[in-house]
Design a protein around this motif. Structure first.
Motif, mmCIF file in Angstrom:
data_model
loop_
_atom_site.group_PDB
_atom_site.id
_atom_site.type_symbol
_atom_site.label_atom_id
_atom_site.label_comp_id
_atom_site.label_asym_id
_atom_site.label_seq_id
_atom_site.Cartn_x
_atom_site.Cartn_y
_atom_site.Cartn_z
ATOM 1 N N TRP A 17 -75.450 -27.315 20.191
ATOM 2 C CA TRP A 17 -75.656 -28.675 19.701
ATOM 3 C C TRP A 17 -76.582 -28.660 18.492
ATOM 4 O O TRP A 17 -77.623 -28.010 18.519
ATOM 5 C CB TRP A 17 -76.269 -29.554 20.784
ATOM 6 C CG TRP A 17 -75.419 -29.800 21.985
ATOM 7 C CD1 TRP A 17 -75.663 -29.372 23.260
ATOM 8 C CD2 TRP A 17 -74.197 -30.559 22.051
ATOM 9 N NE1 TRP A 17 -74.673 -29.808 24.107
ATOM 10 C CE2 TRP A 17 -73.761 -30.537 23.403
ATOM 11 C CE3 TRP A 17 -73.438 -31.247 21.102
ATOM 12 C CZ2 TRP A 17 -72.595 -31.182 23.815
ATOM 13 C CZ3 TRP A 17 -72.269 -31.883 21.523
ATOM 14 C CH2 TRP A 17 -71.866 -31.851 22.860
ATOM 15 N N SER A 18 -76.204 -29.406 17.465
ATOM 16 C CA SER A 18 -76.920 -29.340 16.194
ATOM 17 C C SER A 18 -77.259 -30.731 15.672
ATOM 18 O O SER A 18 -76.510 -31.687 15.873
ATOM 19 C CB SER A 18 -76.070 -28.606 15.155
ATOM 20 O OG SER A 18 -76.688 -28.622 13.885
ATOM 21 N N PHE A 19 -78.382 -30.823 14.984
ATOM 22 C CA PHE A 19 -78.761 -32.052 14.278
ATOM 23 C C PHE A 19 -78.294 -32.044 12.830
ATOM 24 O O PHE A 19 -78.444 -33.043 12.118
ATOM 25 C CB PHE A 19 -80.290 -32.219 14.286
ATOM 26 C CG PHE A 19 -80.904 -32.202 15.646
ATOM 27 C CD1 PHE A 19 -80.626 -33.195 16.568
ATOM 28 C CD2 PHE A 19 -81.781 -31.197 16.020
ATOM 29 C CE1 PHE A 19 -81.199 -33.191 17.826
ATOM 30 C CE2 PHE A 19 -82.361 -31.176 17.281
ATOM 31 C CZ PHE A 19 -82.069 -32.177 18.182
ATOM 32 N N LEU A 20 -77.729 -30.928 12.354
ATOM 33 C CA LEU A 20 -77.394 -30.770 10.948
ATOM 34 C C LEU A 20 -76.247 -31.695 10.530
ATOM 35 O O LEU A 20 -75.263 -31.849 11.256
ATOM 36 C CB LEU A 20 -76.996 -29.324 10.672
ATOM 37 C CG LEU A 20 -78.121 -28.284 10.793
ATOM 38 C CD1 LEU A 20 -77.544 -26.884 10.733
ATOM 39 C CD2 LEU A 20 -79.152 -28.492 9.689
ATOM 40 N N PRO A 21 -76.359 -32.316 9.350
ATOM 41 C CA PRO A 21 -75.301 -33.222 8.881
ATOM 42 C C PRO A 21 -73.934 -32.559 8.789
ATOM 43 O O PRO A 21 -72.917 -33.201 9.042
ATOM 44 C CB PRO A 21 -75.808 -33.665 7.507
ATOM 45 C CG PRO A 21 -77.280 -33.504 7.565
ATOM 46 C CD PRO A 21 -77.516 -32.298 8.440
ATOM 47 N N GLU A 22 -73.886 -31.273 8.423
ATOM 48 C CA GLU A 22 -72.586 -30.617 8.280
ATOM 49 C C GLU A 22 -71.862 -30.461 9.616
ATOM 50 O O GLU A 22 -70.660 -30.217 9.648
ATOM 51 C CB GLU A 22 -72.720 -29.247 7.608
ATOM 52 C CG GLU A 22 -73.684 -28.293 8.280
ATOM 53 C CD GLU A 22 -75.048 -28.294 7.608
ATOM 54 O OE1 GLU A 22 -75.631 -27.198 7.458
ATOM 55 O OE2 GLU A 22 -75.516 -29.376 7.223
ATOM 56 N N TYR A 23 -72.578 -30.604 10.703
ATOM 57 C CA TYR A 23 -71.946 -30.590 12.022
ATOM 58 C C TYR A 23 -71.896 -31.993 12.627
ATOM 59 O O TYR A 23 -71.651 -32.158 13.815
ATOM 60 C CB TYR A 23 -72.692 -29.644 12.965
ATOM 61 C CG TYR A 23 -72.573 -28.197 12.562
ATOM 62 C CD1 TYR A 23 -71.324 -27.592 12.444
ATOM 63 C CD2 TYR A 23 -73.700 -27.432 12.285
ATOM 64 C CE1 TYR A 23 -71.203 -26.263 12.062
ATOM 65 C CE2 TYR A 23 -73.591 -26.103 11.905
ATOM 66 C CZ TYR A 23 -72.339 -25.525 11.802
ATOM 67 O OH TYR A 23 -72.220 -24.209 11.415
ATOM 68 N N GLY A 24 -72.151 -33.013 11.809
ATOM 69 C CA GLY A 24 -72.063 -34.386 12.273
ATOM 70 C C GLY A 24 -73.338 -34.944 12.849
ATOM 71 O O GLY A 24 -73.351 -36.057 13.386
ATOM 72 N N GLY A 25 -74.431 -34.197 12.752
ATOM 73 C CA GLY A 25 -75.712 -34.665 13.272
ATOM 74 C C GLY A 25 -76.420 -35.599 12.304
ATOM 75 O O GLY A 25 -76.048 -35.711 11.134
ATOM 76 N N THR A 26 -77.450 -36.236 12.780
ATOM 77 C CA THR A 26 -78.195 -37.202 11.955
ATOM 78 C C THR A 26 -79.630 -36.768 11.704
ATOM 79 O O THR A 26 -80.445 -37.564 11.251
ATOM 80 C CB THR A 26 -78.195 -38.580 12.637
ATOM 81 O OG1 THR A 26 -78.748 -38.467 13.953
ATOM 82 C CG2 THR A 26 -76.793 -39.141 12.729
ATOM 83 N N GLY A 27 -79.940 -35.492 12.010
ATOM 84 C CA GLY A 27 -81.299 -35.023 11.813
ATOM 85 C C GLY A 27 -82.175 -35.300 13.019
ATOM 86 O O GLY A 27 -81.884 -36.167 13.839
ATOM 87 N N ASP A 28 -83.259 -34.548 13.121
ATOM 88 C CA ASP A 28 -84.231 -34.716 14.198
ATOM 89 C C ASP A 28 -85.459 -35.426 13.647
ATOM 90 O O ASP A 28 -86.222 -34.838 12.880
ATOM 91 C CB ASP A 28 -84.621 -33.356 14.769
ATOM 92 C CG ASP A 28 -85.781 -33.452 15.745
ATOM 93 O OD1 ASP A 28 -85.880 -34.479 16.444
ATOM 94 O OD2 ASP A 28 -86.599 -32.509 15.806
ATOM 95 N N PRO A 29 -85.681 -36.698 14.025
ATOM 96 C CA PRO A 29 -86.783 -37.456 13.437
ATOM 97 C C PRO A 29 -88.164 -37.027 13.917
ATOM 98 O O PRO A 29 -89.165 -37.352 13.265
ATOM 99 C CB PRO A 29 -86.483 -38.894 13.874
ATOM 100 C CG PRO A 29 -85.761 -38.740 15.168
ATOM 101 C CD PRO A 29 -84.920 -37.501 14.997
ATOM 102 N N LEU A 30 -88.235 -36.303 15.023
ATOM 103 C CA LEU A 30 -89.541 -35.945 15.570
ATOM 104 C C LEU A 30 -90.131 -34.704 14.914
ATOM 105 O O LEU A 30 -91.290 -34.695 14.502
ATOM 106 C CB LEU A 30 -89.439 -35.731 17.083
ATOM 107 C CG LEU A 30 -89.044 -36.944 17.929
ATOM 108 C CD1 LEU A 30 -89.114 -36.598 19.406
ATOM 109 C CD2 LEU A 30 -89.955 -38.130 17.626
#
Length: 316
Positions: free
Chosen positions: A97-110
């Protein structure tokens, strides 16, 4: 999917481990502390943590039915302002599981992490095990409180009530034995049953899982004769736990996991139950078919080696 071994990520581990008979084996959840209104111990003596506004953070996938349960209860209890959420992307690649935009994630805000396994090793630098969603994170202590969805939804049911949560009890005392009995069969043969069919490595294992699945769907269809909800005359967690499988069934489990004896649309009462839950306030906002279909068809190359995502069905 990969896993952590002594705090190090190993991406080559299989998505769906099976035993020598070809049966899919689901790993147990690792973190099992309990969120309560006052910090009292959990129902089985687990370490208790007091619920507070904006102290906790929920990491989920919109694709995952287990994480979806927590989003549904969060919406029904009106916890949005009390409990922020971060969503991982739908594609599980070499780092899970990824937060990266290229994998559809929205980033980790913490913490600005790229991958969910970094959350796990922040909680336990020597962690060995699978990295799964949902994750109930304690920002004050920088640790995972719990990553077992069935327990998290029970925490959400009561822990935030004194902090402004919406009224609603999805695990009422008078119905608990019946709810537990329904949950037990539904988990074994439906919630996890679709995975046991889809990830089976031998014909006998697949047929055993698939037949048990459709026997239980028939049982559930009969159970709903003359009633709107599975237990009593109110919405309970039994309906919610079933809903997150039903809403995915025709779009992914029917084809991708070879659960193709029937569709949910072919069961009028089950389909109506699914629509009733979907119509509850906030629930439709937790359903994302782009994430659901992308995850299953692109993250399981052993099931779908081409990783082509189908355009249908037209409606679920």
């Amino acid at each position: 999917m990969g896993r952590l071994i002594d705090g190090q990520w190993h991406g080559e581990e299989p998505v769906a481990p099976t035993d020598d008979k070809g049966d899919f084996q689901r790993a147990d959840s690792t973190f099992r502390d309990w969120l309560t209104a006052d910090g009292a111990a959990g129902p089985d003596g687990q370490r208790g943590v007091a619920a507070k506004a904006d102290r906790f953070h929920l990491y989920v996938s919109l694709a995952c039915p287990w994480a979806h349960r927590t989003l549904v209860v969060r919406a029904l209890k009106g916890l949005e302002a009390l409990l922020p959420v971060t969503v991982v992307g739908p594609v599980m690649a070499e780092h899970g599981w990824s937060f990266l935009p290229e994998y559809g994630g929205t980033g980790d805000p913490l913490y600005g992490f790229d991958h969910l396994h970094q959350i796990y090793t922040t909680a336990d630098p020597e962690m060995t095990g699978k990295v799964t969603v949902p994750v109930l994170w304690d920002k004050a202590e920088r640790r995972i409180v719990n990553n077992e969805s069935s327990e998290i939804i029970r925490m959400f049911n009561t822990a935030f009530d004194a902090l402004g949560a919406r009224e609603g009890d999805f695990y009422p005392v008078a119905l608990r034995d019946e709810i537990d009995a329904v949950n037990d069969r539904v988990y074994k043969t439906v919630n996890n049953g679709v995975y046991r069919a889809g990830f089976a490595k031998q014909q006998a294992a697949y047929e055993k899982a698939a037949r048990a699945l459709f026997e239980s769907l028939e049982w559930l269809e009969e159970r709903l004769d003359g009633r709107e909800w599975l237990v009593g005359d109110v919405l309970t967690e039994a309906d919610i736990r079933l809903f997150t499988t039903l809403i995915r069934f025709d779009a992914v489990y029917h084809g991708h996991f070879k659960c193709n004896w029937r569709r949910i649309v072919d069961y009028p009462r089950l389909h109506a139950l699914m629509e009733r839950v979907l119509a509850l306030p906030g629930v439709a906002d937790t359903v994302d078919f782009d994430h659901i279909k992308t995850h299953y068809y692109r993250s399981h190359p052993e099931v779908n080696p081409t990783r082509i995502v189908p355009i249908g069905p037209e409606r679920v």
